[in-house]
Write a protein that holds these residues in place. Structure first.
Motif, PDB file in Angstrom:
ATOM      1  N   VAL A  44      -2.389  -4.133  -6.940  1.00 58.41           N
ATOM      2  CA  VAL A  44      -2.924  -3.167  -5.983  1.00 58.41           C
ATOM      3  C   VAL A  44      -1.922  -3.065  -4.837  1.00 58.41           C
ATOM      4  CG1 VAL A  44      -4.740  -2.685  -4.299  1.00 58.41           C
ATOM      5  CG2 VAL A  44      -5.343  -3.597  -6.535  1.00 58.41           C
ATOM      6  N   VAL A  45      -1.524  -1.836  -4.532  1.00 60.86           N
ATOM      7  CA  VAL A  45      -0.649  -1.572  -3.393  1.00 60.86           C
ATOM      8  C   VAL A  45      -1.473  -0.783  -2.384  1.00 60.86           C
ATOM      9  CG1 VAL A  45       1.464  -0.470  -2.582  1.00 60.86           C
ATOM     10  CG2 VAL A  45       1.397  -1.485  -4.874  1.00 60.86           C
ATOM     11  N   VAL A  46      -1.644  -1.349  -1.190  1.00 60.43           N
ATOM     12  CA  VAL A  46      -2.359  -0.660  -0.124  1.00 60.43           C
ATOM     13  C   VAL A  46      -1.294  -0.157   0.843  1.00 60.43           C
ATOM     14  CG1 VAL A  46      -4.094  -0.834   1.691  1.00 60.43           C
ATOM     15  CG2 VAL A  46      -4.353  -2.186  -0.399  1.00 60.43           C
ATOM     16  N   GLY A  47      -1.102   1.171   0.861  1.00 60.13           N
ATOM     17  CA  GLY A  47      -0.095   1.772   1.734  1.00 60.13           C
ATOM     18  C   GLY A  47      -0.445   1.593   3.202  1.00 60.13           C
ATOM     19  N   THR A  48       0.476   1.963   4.088  1.00 63.63           N
ATOM     20  CA  THR A  48       0.252   1.777   5.522  1.00 63.63           C
ATOM     21  C   THR A  48      -0.953   2.550   6.024  1.00 63.63           C
ATOM     22  OG1 THR A  48       1.862   3.510   5.997  1.00 63.63           O
ATOM     23  CG2 THR A  48       2.662   1.238   6.055  1.00 63.63           C
ATOM     24  N   CYS A  49      -1.329   3.650   5.358  1.00 56.49           N
ATOM     25  CA  CYS A  49      -2.513   4.427   5.736  1.00 56.49           C
ATOM     26  C   CYS A  49      -3.757   3.988   4.956  1.00 56.49           C
ATOM     27  CB  CYS A  49      -2.276   5.909   5.469  1.00 56.49           C
ATOM     28  SG  CYS A  49      -0.937   6.599   6.421  1.00 56.49           S
ATOM     29  N   GLY A  50      -3.584   3.096   4.003  1.00 56.82           N
ATOM     30  CA  GLY A  50      -4.679   2.674   3.139  1.00 56.82           C
ATOM     31  C   GLY A  50      -5.633   1.703   3.810  1.00 56.82           C
ATOM     32  N   GLU A  51      -6.922   1.814   3.422  1.00 56.13           N
ATOM     33  CA  GLU A  51      -7.966   0.927   3.954  1.00 56.13           C
ATOM     34  C   GLU A  51      -8.926   0.552   2.839  1.00 56.13           C
ATOM     35  OE1 GLU A  51     -10.191   2.241   7.413  1.00 56.13           O
ATOM     36  OE2 GLU A  51      -8.593   3.669   7.860  1.00 56.13           O
ATOM     37  N   ILE A  52      -9.311  -0.708   2.832  1.00 57.68           N
ATOM     38  CA  ILE A  52     -10.350  -1.175   1.912  1.00 57.68           C
ATOM     39  C   ILE A  52     -11.343  -1.976   2.739  1.00 57.68           C
ATOM     40  CG2 ILE A  52     -10.916  -2.599  -0.085  1.00 57.68           C
ATOM     41  CD1 ILE A  52      -8.057  -2.134  -1.105  1.00 57.68           C
ATOM     42  N   LYS A  53     -12.617  -1.598   2.628  1.00 53.04           N
ATOM     43  CA  LYS A  53     -13.691  -2.384   3.241  1.00 53.04           C
ATOM     44  C   LYS A  53     -14.544  -2.897   2.100  1.00 53.04           C
ATOM     45  CE  LYS A  53     -13.560  -0.307   7.697  1.00 53.04           C
ATOM     46  NZ  LYS A  53     -14.119  -0.054   8.933  1.00 53.04           N
ATOM     47  N   GLY A  54     -14.152  -4.059   1.601  1.00 51.24           N
ATOM     48  CA  GLY A  54     -14.816  -4.678   0.463  1.00 51.24           C
ATOM     49  C   GLY A  54     -13.907  -5.736  -0.117  1.00 51.24           C
ATOM     50  N   ASN A  55     -14.413  -6.472  -1.071  1.00 54.66           N
ATOM     51  CA  ASN A  55     -13.625  -7.530  -1.708  1.00 54.66           C
ATOM     52  C   ASN A  55     -12.650  -6.926  -2.705  1.00 54.66           C
ATOM     53  OD1 ASN A  55     -15.045  -9.504  -0.282  1.00 54.66           O
ATOM     54  ND2 ASN A  55     -16.666  -9.522  -1.812  1.00 54.66           N
ATOM     55  N   VAL A  56     -11.497  -7.594  -2.869  1.00 53.13           N
ATOM     56  CA  VAL A  56     -10.460  -7.114  -3.781  1.00 53.13           C
ATOM     57  C   VAL A  56     -10.162  -8.196  -4.799  1.00 53.13           C
ATOM     58  CG1 VAL A  56      -8.079  -6.305  -3.983  1.00 53.13           C
ATOM     59  CG2 VAL A  56      -9.431  -5.700  -1.960  1.00 53.13           C
ATOM     60  N   LYS A  57     -10.197  -7.817  -6.081  1.00 57.04           N
ATOM     61  CA  LYS A  57      -9.840  -8.726  -7.160  1.00 57.04           C
ATOM     62  C   LYS A  57      -8.792  -8.020  -8.012  1.00 57.04           C
ATOM     63  CE  LYS A  57     -11.669 -11.610 -10.827  1.00 57.04           C
ATOM     64  NZ  LYS A  57     -12.830 -11.978 -11.628  1.00 57.04           N
ATOM     65  N   CYS A  58      -7.615  -8.623  -8.105  1.00 60.12           N
ATOM     66  CA  CYS A  58      -6.508  -8.016  -8.842  1.00 60.12           C
ATOM     67  C   CYS A  58      -5.518  -9.102  -9.241  1.00 60.12           C
ATOM     68  CB  CYS A  58      -5.827  -6.960  -7.976  1.00 60.12           C
ATOM     69  SG  CYS A  58      -5.229  -7.604  -6.392  1.00 60.12           S
ATOM     70  N   ALA A  59      -4.543  -8.747 -10.069  1.00 53.43           N
ATOM     71  CA  ALA A  59      -3.536  -9.729 -10.466  1.00 53.43           C
ATOM     72  C   ALA A  59      -2.586 -10.013  -9.309  1.00 53.43           C
ATOM     73  CB  ALA A  59      -2.771  -9.232 -11.684  1.00 53.43           C
ATOM     74  N   GLY A  60      -2.101  -8.955  -8.677  1.00 48.20           N
ATOM     75  CA  GLY A  60      -1.175  -9.078  -7.554  1.00 48.20           C
ATOM     76  C   GLY A  60      -1.534  -8.058  -6.494  1.00 48.20           C
ATOM     77  N   LEU A  61      -1.090  -8.309  -5.257  1.00 47.23           N
ATOM     78  CA  LEU A  61      -1.479  -7.445  -4.140  1.00 47.23           C
ATOM     79  C   LEU A  61      -0.320  -7.291  -3.171  1.00 47.23           C
ATOM     80  CD1 LEU A  61      -3.856  -6.041  -2.528  1.00 47.23           C
ATOM     81  CD2 LEU A  61      -4.162  -8.255  -1.423  1.00 47.23           C
ATOM     82  N   ILE A  62      -0.082  -6.053  -2.754  1.00 46.15           N
ATOM     83  CA  ILE A  62       0.877  -5.753  -1.692  1.00 46.15           C
ATOM     84  C   ILE A  62       0.115  -4.944  -0.654  1.00 46.15           C
ATOM     85  CG2 ILE A  62       3.041  -4.629  -1.067  1.00 46.15           C
ATOM     86  CD1 ILE A  62       3.874  -4.900  -4.034  1.00 46.15           C
ATOM     87  N   VAL A  63       0.051  -5.456   0.585  1.00 45.88           N
ATOM     88  CA  VAL A  63      -0.739  -4.796   1.628  1.00 45.88           C
ATOM     89  C   VAL A  63       0.167  -4.326   2.750  1.00 45.88           C
ATOM     90  CG1 VAL A  63      -2.675  -5.011   3.222  1.00 45.88           C
ATOM     91  CG2 VAL A  63      -2.647  -6.368   1.134  1.00 45.88           C
ATOM     92  N   GLY A  64       0.067  -3.022   3.030  1.00 50.93           N
ATOM     93  CA  GLY A  64       0.744  -2.443   4.183  1.00 50.93           C
ATOM     94  C   GLY A  64      -0.273  -1.905   5.167  1.00 50.93           C
ATOM     95  N   GLY A  65      -1.517  -1.745   4.705  1.00 51.37           N
ATOM     96  CA  GLY A  65      -2.604  -1.190   5.523  1.00 51.37           C
ATOM     97  C   GLY A  65      -3.637  -2.248   5.862  1.00 51.37           C
ATOM     98  N   ASP A  66      -4.928  -1.849   5.820  1.00 49.23           N
ATOM     99  CA  ASP A  66      -6.031  -2.718   6.242  1.00 49.23           C
ATOM    100  C   ASP A  66      -6.929  -3.117   5.073  1.00 49.23           C
ATOM    101  OD1 ASP A  66      -5.083  -2.191   8.749  1.00 49.23           O
ATOM    102  OD2 ASP A  66      -6.806  -1.023   9.412  1.00 49.23           O
ATOM    103  N   ILE A  67      -7.323  -4.378   5.076  1.00 49.85           N
ATOM    104  CA  ILE A  67      -8.350  -4.854   4.145  1.00 49.85           C
ATOM    105  C   ILE A  67      -9.314  -5.718   4.943  1.00 49.85           C
ATOM    106  CG2 ILE A  67      -8.909  -6.265   2.132  1.00 49.85           C
ATOM    107  CD1 ILE A  67      -6.223  -5.577   0.940  1.00 49.85           C
ATOM    108  N   GLU A  68     -10.603  -5.370   4.839  1.00 46.83           N
ATOM    109  CA  GLU A  68     -11.656  -6.209   5.413  1.00 46.83           C
ATOM    110  C   GLU A  68     -12.523  -6.677   4.254  1.00 46.83           C
ATOM    111  OE1 GLU A  68     -13.868  -4.568   8.702  1.00 46.83           O
ATOM    112  OE2 GLU A  68     -12.041  -3.739   9.599  1.00 46.83           O
ATOM    113  N   GLY A  69     -12.245  -7.878   3.797  1.00 48.91           N
ATOM    114  CA  GLY A  69     -12.961  -8.453   2.663  1.00 48.91           C
ATOM    115  C   GLY A  69     -12.139  -9.575   2.070  1.00 48.91           C
ATOM    116  N   ASN A  70     -12.741 -10.318   1.189  1.00 41.36           N
ATOM    117  CA  ASN A  70     -12.049 -11.428   0.543  1.00 41.36           C
ATOM    118  C   ASN A  70     -11.179 -10.925  -0.601  1.00 41.36           C
ATOM    119  OD1 ASN A  70     -13.300 -13.273   2.273  1.00 41.36           O
ATOM    120  ND2 ASN A  70     -15.094 -13.385   0.954  1.00 41.36           N
ATOM    121  N   ILE A  71     -10.102 -11.647  -0.854  1.00 45.81           N
ATOM    122  CA  ILE A  71      -9.114 -11.236  -1.848  1.00 45.81           C
ATOM    123  C   ILE A  71      -8.902 -12.350  -2.866  1.00 45.81           C
ATOM    124  CG2 ILE A  71      -6.680 -10.645  -2.198  1.00 45.81           C
ATOM    125  CD1 ILE A  71      -6.771  -9.565   0.761  1.00 45.81           C
TER     126      ILE A  71
END
Length: 163
Positions: A44-71
């Motif tokens: 999962v790639v979260v771009g600089t404008c990307g937002e997730i409000k929830g839990n994230v389950k994935c193999a790999g993660l690259i975050v440039g934006g916001d995530i509020e939740g467990n990973i």
């Protein structure tokens, strides 16, 4: 993952808003907003404008934006300098760039490692433990043998009178 080329199979564009849980195979890029849990088989790639409000389950993660939740990202989690993550991260490897915001706890463990590496890691740890135990047993056996060693017997030479 920075130098790795990803084959993005799903894109949630800038300005798009999704309400509810999201699941997808392959790799996903999120430049919009998701209000729900995210479950992706690949990266999962979260771009600089990307937002997730929830839990994230994935193999790999690259975050440039916001995530509020467990990973949960067993392979790797990468937080760029523009990232803001509020929640716990469970992963095998983590990279947090300078200026990234991370509030939560990070657990790096066997459970975070991909299955084949986990098996290999577990096997190596067991081999080390078995080797240490074997060395200890050999040492104990040698000490035991030393303690129970019989008295040396003097060699008696009997010469026969035949010359």
């Amino acid at each position: 993952m920075k130098n790795q080329k990803l084959n993005i199979t799903t894109l949630i564009g800038k300005g798009a808003v999704m309400e509810g849980d999201f699941a997808a195979p392959g790799c996903v890029r999120i430049d919009g907003r998701i209000n729900g849990n995210v479950n992706v088989e690949g990266t999962v790639v979260v771009g600089t404008c990307g937002e997730i409000k929830g839990n994230v389950k994935c193999a790999g993660l690259i975050v440039g934006g916001d995530i509020e939740g467990n990973i949960i990202a067993p392979e790797r989690a990468e937080l760029a300098s523009t990232a803001r993550v509020i929640g716990d991260i469970h992963t095998g490897n983590i990279i947090i760039d300078e200026n990234a915001i991370f509030q939560g706890k990070c657990v790096m463990s066997e459970e975070g490692v991909p299955a084949r590496s986990k098996d290999n890691f577990s096997r190596k740890m067991k081999e080390k433990k078995d080797q240490k135990q074997a060395e200890s047993e050999v040492k104990d056996a040698l000490e035991n043998a030393k303690e129970n060693e019989p008295e040396p017997v003097e060699e008696v030479v009997v010469e026969s009178g035949d010359k």
